[in-house]
Enzyme design. Structure first.
Site, PDB file in Angstrom:
ATOM      1  N   ASP A  42      -7.659   1.576   2.505  1.00 51.07           N
ATOM      2  CA  ASP A  42      -7.222   2.491   3.558  1.00 51.07           C
ATOM      3  C   ASP A  42      -8.129   3.692   3.809  1.00 51.07           C
ATOM      4  O   ASP A  42      -8.038   4.292   4.871  1.00 51.07           O
ATOM      5  CB  ASP A  42      -5.798   2.988   3.250  1.00 51.07           C
ATOM      6  CG  ASP A  42      -5.118   3.602   4.467  1.00 51.07           C
ATOM      7  OD1 ASP A  42      -5.472   3.223   5.610  1.00 51.07           O
ATOM      8  OD2 ASP A  42      -4.238   4.457   4.297  1.00 51.07           O
ATOM      9  N   HIS A  80       0.867  -1.184   0.000  1.00 55.94           N
ATOM     10  CA  HIS A  80       0.000   0.000   0.000  1.00 55.94           C
ATOM     11  C   HIS A  80       0.899   1.228   0.000  1.00 55.94           C
ATOM     12  O   HIS A  80       1.577   1.512   0.986  1.00 55.94           O
ATOM     13  CB  HIS A  80      -0.913   0.007   1.222  1.00 55.94           C
ATOM     14  CG  HIS A  80      -1.729   1.259   1.325  1.00 55.94           C
ATOM     15  ND1 HIS A  80      -2.569   1.670   0.321  1.00 55.94           N
ATOM     16  CD2 HIS A  80      -1.800   2.213   2.289  1.00 55.94           C
ATOM     17  CE1 HIS A  80      -3.145   2.815   0.674  1.00 55.94           C
ATOM     18  NE2 HIS A  80      -2.678   3.167   1.858  1.00 55.94           N
ATOM     19  N   HIS A  96      -6.237   9.700  -0.396  1.00 57.19           N
ATOM     20  CA  HIS A  96      -6.933   9.688   0.895  1.00 57.19           C
ATOM     21  C   HIS A  96      -6.114  10.275   2.041  1.00 57.19           C
ATOM     22  O   HIS A  96      -6.607  10.310   3.180  1.00 57.19           O
ATOM     23  CB  HIS A  96      -7.402   8.264   1.240  1.00 57.19           C
ATOM     24  CG  HIS A  96      -6.304   7.246   1.293  1.00 57.19           C
ATOM     25  ND1 HIS A  96      -5.919   6.525   0.199  1.00 57.19           N
ATOM     26  CD2 HIS A  96      -5.509   6.831   2.306  1.00 57.19           C
ATOM     27  CE1 HIS A  96      -4.948   5.701   0.531  1.00 57.19           C
ATOM     28  NE2 HIS A  96      -4.679   5.871   1.816  1.00 57.19           N
ATOM     29  N   ASP A 147       1.076   5.099  -0.323  1.00 53.25           N
ATOM     30  CA  ASP A 147       0.418   6.411  -0.296  1.00 53.25           C
ATOM     31  C   ASP A 147       1.138   7.388  -1.218  1.00 53.25           C
ATOM     32  O   ASP A 147       2.364   7.538  -1.130  1.00 53.25           O
ATOM     33  CB  ASP A 147       0.441   6.981   1.125  1.00 53.25           C
ATOM     34  CG  ASP A 147      -0.410   6.174   2.092  1.00 53.25           C
ATOM     35  OD1 ASP A 147      -1.618   6.064   1.855  1.00 53.25           O
ATOM     36  OD2 ASP A 147       0.148   5.657   3.080  1.00 53.25           O
TER      37      ASP A 147
END
Length: 883
Positions: free
Chosen positions: A173, A49, A423, A51
């Site tokens: 997430d 994951h 996000h 970001d």
């Protein structure tokens, strides 16, 4: 081979996923590994994951810079994963953030690109979700979400073709999940959605009832199955099971499988894993379960993961010879979804959304709905500018990209906006230096767009005079207008009901200062909203933020979490200074609540809505208390605990105080637990009246008492909320010291409920897509064309031109949407047909591209007549040839 998943059933019932009962197409990947029908099949999904900004900037994350903040380097992750995938054809990996992969791909030579393409073709490297980023779901507007998804999916399609097309949405997430996002994914053709974060009470209930997987019916307006999407809640968020993380960032023991060693641990690991697998199978419905084997920025040294996963699969499956009924395999979400379809079982039907999200009794993630209000506004303004840039690129033709004022383009703005949807970007949950970076990217992206806009306006208007874009109009600063005796102003409007650009007119605005009047009686004519309806003027109030030092919980308010230390807000000032203005154009009341809160209530002549301009900051914290500032409207509307908020700017959902449609809520935070995201509007109503508030950015809000509607405007806090960001939400001001000053506008309308949508639908669009103002010195040239429209006539009121952008040199992307929900408008909540040839200005000859055929709906009378049902979006790729 084509199979499907999902089904058409009444809301509230259960559905069977099986052949001939389903509507969303699922391409069965030939590369999916075989499973064991009589066993519990554990689908291990290696993933990372990544970001696109959070604790570090997107550049720092990609290059592995500033590891003193967080050890993370995306380029090394992709290098390592590709190397390891080549060593064993059984291995799999999924990748999500196309914005990062795009950077990496551009740096690879042809040999490496060939290897990666083969991995994609064989299904060993699978792209999931596919957007430029994994967008936030509370603070994003649907126009920007669609744009960022388009940017990522287009790159994957043009690079890898059909094999690169993601079939599963992967929102592991985001901090709560919007129904409109699910609707968009379904309409884009996704087969399923998986997410990681779910309210702790909801999750506990679902685990007991085996409803962790469901069919999400994500629209009240679209006919099923158009917005139906199979949805699954992942068992461990997006992390591996406890004790089975083998990344270099983890501390779990590797599999030590040499029996001659004293610390041989194969039997212990196999036993513990089988216990975990059996426990997970107790809360899911089929003989297939999924485990996410990875987490934030993992697989930088992929050998650690794959070496241990290879061993885990080998040793667990070896137990089958002794009667074990557990089968491990490398897999992907698409392969897992295929097996769920084959199970042909029944699924719970979900019709509401997943807000608000709480991970403990006093830990509601509702603060980020408002966090960083200036960034949220700048992102929304940048979205409007991008739409203007896109439209003028089409209308101005080639001269817009290379013209009188140089070379312009929209690519950098498009990429900056796509990153801003992340996000931890527009959500306001990033570190301060990362927030600065997001804003800087938006500003830099506007530069080439500004050149393009100037070129296009020059081409369309025939005026070659330089144009000035005053960037500080929000504080009434524009050097050109202040220093020039005569100025021409142009307005380029991207809100395409009647798409017009470049209008210049002379306008005298009378302005007269009138004696101070009693506040309510000032608006005695025109609109009765204030004098009759509001019980009192809009209140400016504040909640004092919890410092996390009370007996109930140590949770403080922070960038994510909203937790006031009292359920009663404090009046900012009992002494309010009031002044007023009344002239032929407007009536205005100005209120000073103190040195850091002011409010202007404004009513323009013949307007059907009241404008409330608020200015908050710097929020004082010298008393040692963080503060969360709200405005509240108290009315005599009989709401019975109900209020309404929009989902990503589209469909509106009913909310009920202290209630969740899906489970019996035990309310532990009466304020924060009733807050919901507001992207563009919220309202309260009874049978006679509806008060609608239209916002200029995403904010949090609620109705804490009957007849009341409150919206949070600004937050300044003194403590980190222990969710990873590692710093308090205390934004610096212009001087870098005193605290941020935020300014914004709310529009209020009072209407009968049955007529409310006729006003708030176009009003909200006009706020989201505001005219871009530019200025030229002196009077207009006599040969200038003062007005131009890209349409022959205004589109029908129900139809909005969502997208008009240049796709390539010969093609234009057009999206049309029906902007009304079913049953909300007696006049406009009906199917409507638009003729593309009649509606579009005869500047271009449009024809459907033979390699991109139009998918004609059965309801379309002809290829050029497009029928839209309420809330439907239709997309067209048209070939353009200039006359």
């Amino acid at each position: 081979m084509i199979t499907t998943i999902g089904t058409k059933i009444p809301a509230g019932q259960r559905t069977t996923a099986g052949i001939n009962r389903v509507f969303v197409t699922l391409v069965v990947l030939q590369s999916c590994p075989g499973t064991q029908p009589s066993m519990l099949n554990v689908h291990l999904v290696p993933h990372t994951h990544d970001d696109v900004g959070w604790l570090k900037t997107v550049d720092q994350y990609y290059y592995g810079d500033r590891n003193d903040i967080q050890h993370a380097g995306v380029q090394y992750i992709l290098d390592s994963v590709v190397e390891q995938l080549q060593k064993d054809p059984a291995r799999r990996f999924i990748y999500v953030e196309t914005g990062f992969f795009y950077r990496w791909w551009r740096q690879q030579d042809q040999a490496m690109r060939h290897i990666v393409t083969q991995l994609v073709d064989e299904g060993r490297l699978e792209f999931i979700n596919g957007g430029w980023c994994m967008s936030d779901e509370a603070a994003t507007h649907y126009t920007a979400v669609i744009d960022q998804m388009t940017l990522g999916l287009r790159f994957l399609n043009e690079t890898f073709g059909e094999c690169g097309r993601p079939r599963v949405a992967w929102h592991i997430d985001p901090f709560g999940h919007a129904r409109e996002h699910a609707s968009i994914f379904a309409q884009m053709g996704y087969d399923g959605l998986f997410f990681g974060r779910l309210d702790y009470q909801d999750k506990a209930r679902r685990m007991k009832t085996k409803e962790m997987e469901m069919l999400w019916r994500a629209s009240d307006s679209l006919t099923p199955p158009m917005a139906d999407l199979f949805t699954g809640v992942l068992p461990n968020g997006y992390n591996p099971p406890d004790g089975f993380c083998w990344d270099q960032l983890c501390n779990d023991a590797p599999i030590r499988d040499d029996p001659q060693l004293e610390d041989f641990n194969v039997d212990d690991i196999v036993k513990r894993f089988l216990n975990v697998a059996h426990a997970q199978s107790e809360v899911y419905k089929t003989t297939h379960i999924i485990m996410t084997m990875g987490s934030d920025f993992q697989y930088e040294n992929a050998n650690l993961w794959y070496k241990n996963l290879d061993k885990l699969i080998h040793y667990v499956n070896a137990k089958q010879s002794n009667g074990s009924k557990v089968n491990l395999l490398y897999s992907t979400p698409s392969c897992y979804l295929q097996e769920l379809h084959n199970a042909n079982t029944t699924w719970y039907v979900q019709t509401d959304d997943f807000f608000p999200y709480a991970d403990d009794a006093h830990d509601f993630w509702t603060g980020y709905f408002t966090s960083r209000p200036a960034l949220k506004r700048y992102e929304r303004l940048s979205n409007s500018r991008l739409q203007t840039c896109n439209q003028l690129e089409v209308l101005g033709g080639r001269r817009s990209r290379k013209g009188l004022f140089g070379e312009g383009g929209s690519d950098s703005m498009r990429e900056a906006m796509a990153v801003a949807q992340h996000h931890d970007a527009v959500s306001g949950t990033e570190k301060q230096h990362v927030a600065f970076d997001y804003a800087k990217r938006l500003a830099a992206g506007w530069g080439p767009c500004q050149v393009l806009v100037s070129n296009s306006l020059a081409a369309l208007s025939g005026s070659d005079a330089p144009r000035v874009y005053c960037e500080n109009l929000n504080i009434s600063v524009c050097p050109l207008t202040e220093s020039s005796p005569k100025v021409e102003q142009q307005a380029s409007a991207p809100s395409c009901f009647s798409s017009s650009v470049g209008a210049g007119y002379g306008l005298d605005v009378p302005c007269t200062i009138v004696p101070l009047q009693q506040w309510r009686s000032l608006f005695s004519d025109g609109l009765s909203l204030v004098s009759v309806f509001l019980c009192s003027p809009p209140h400016s109030l504040r909640y004092n933020a919890s410092a996390g030092n009370n007996a109930e919980s140590r949770q403080p308010s922070g960038a994510y979490i909203f937790r006031p230390n009292s359920s009663t807000p404090f009046i900012i000032s009992k002494m309010i200074k009031v002044d007023s203005v009344k002239n032929a154009v407007l009536q205005e009341v100005r209120q000073w609540f103190g040195p850091w809160v002011t409010q202007v209530v404004r009513l323009y002549k013949d307007s059907r809505q009241l404008e409330l301009e608020w200015t908050v900051g710097p929020v004082p914290v010298g008393d040692g208390l963080g503060k969360e500032v709200i405005t509240r409207f108290d009315t005599n509307i009989r709401t019975s605990g109900l209020f309404y908020t929009d989902s990503n700017g589209r469909e509106v959902l009913e909310r009920r105080r202290d209630y969740r449609p899906t489970w019996d809520l035990k309310q532990t935070e009466p304020i924060a637990g009733n807050y919901y995201p507001i992207n563009s509007r919220a309202y309260i109503k009874d049978k006679d009246n509806q008060l609608t508030v239209v916002t200029d950015r995403s904010q949090g809000g609620s109705s804490i008492a009957d007849g009341s509607l409150e919206i949070m405007l600004h937050r300044r806090l003194l403590y980190d909320d222990v969710r990873g960001v590692g710093e308090p939400l205390s934004e610096p001001g212009e001087d870098g010291q005193g605290g941020l000053v935020a300014r914004g506008t709310l529009l209020l309308a009072l209407t009968p409920p049955e007529k409310a949508a006729d006003l708030h639908r176009p009003l909200a669009q006009s706020v989201v897509l505001q005219p871009l103002l530019s200025f030229q010195q002196g009077a207009p040239q006599s040969s200038s064309q003062l007005e131009f429209s890209g349409l022959h006539a205004a589109l029908p009121p129900a139809v909005h031109l969502l997208t008009l952008s240049q796709w390539d040199r010969e093609s234009v992307l057009i999206r049309l949407e029906h902007q009304y929900q079913a049953k909300e408008s007696k006049s406009f909540s009906e199917p409507v047909t638009v003729n593309l040839q009649v509606s579009t200005k005869v500047l271009f000859f449009f024809s459907f591209s033979p390699d991109q055929p139009q998918r004609q709906s059965p309801s379309d009378p002809s290829p050029w007549d497009v029928t839209l049902n309420p809330m439907e979006i239709r997309t067209f790729l048209l070939r353009v040839m200039q006359h």
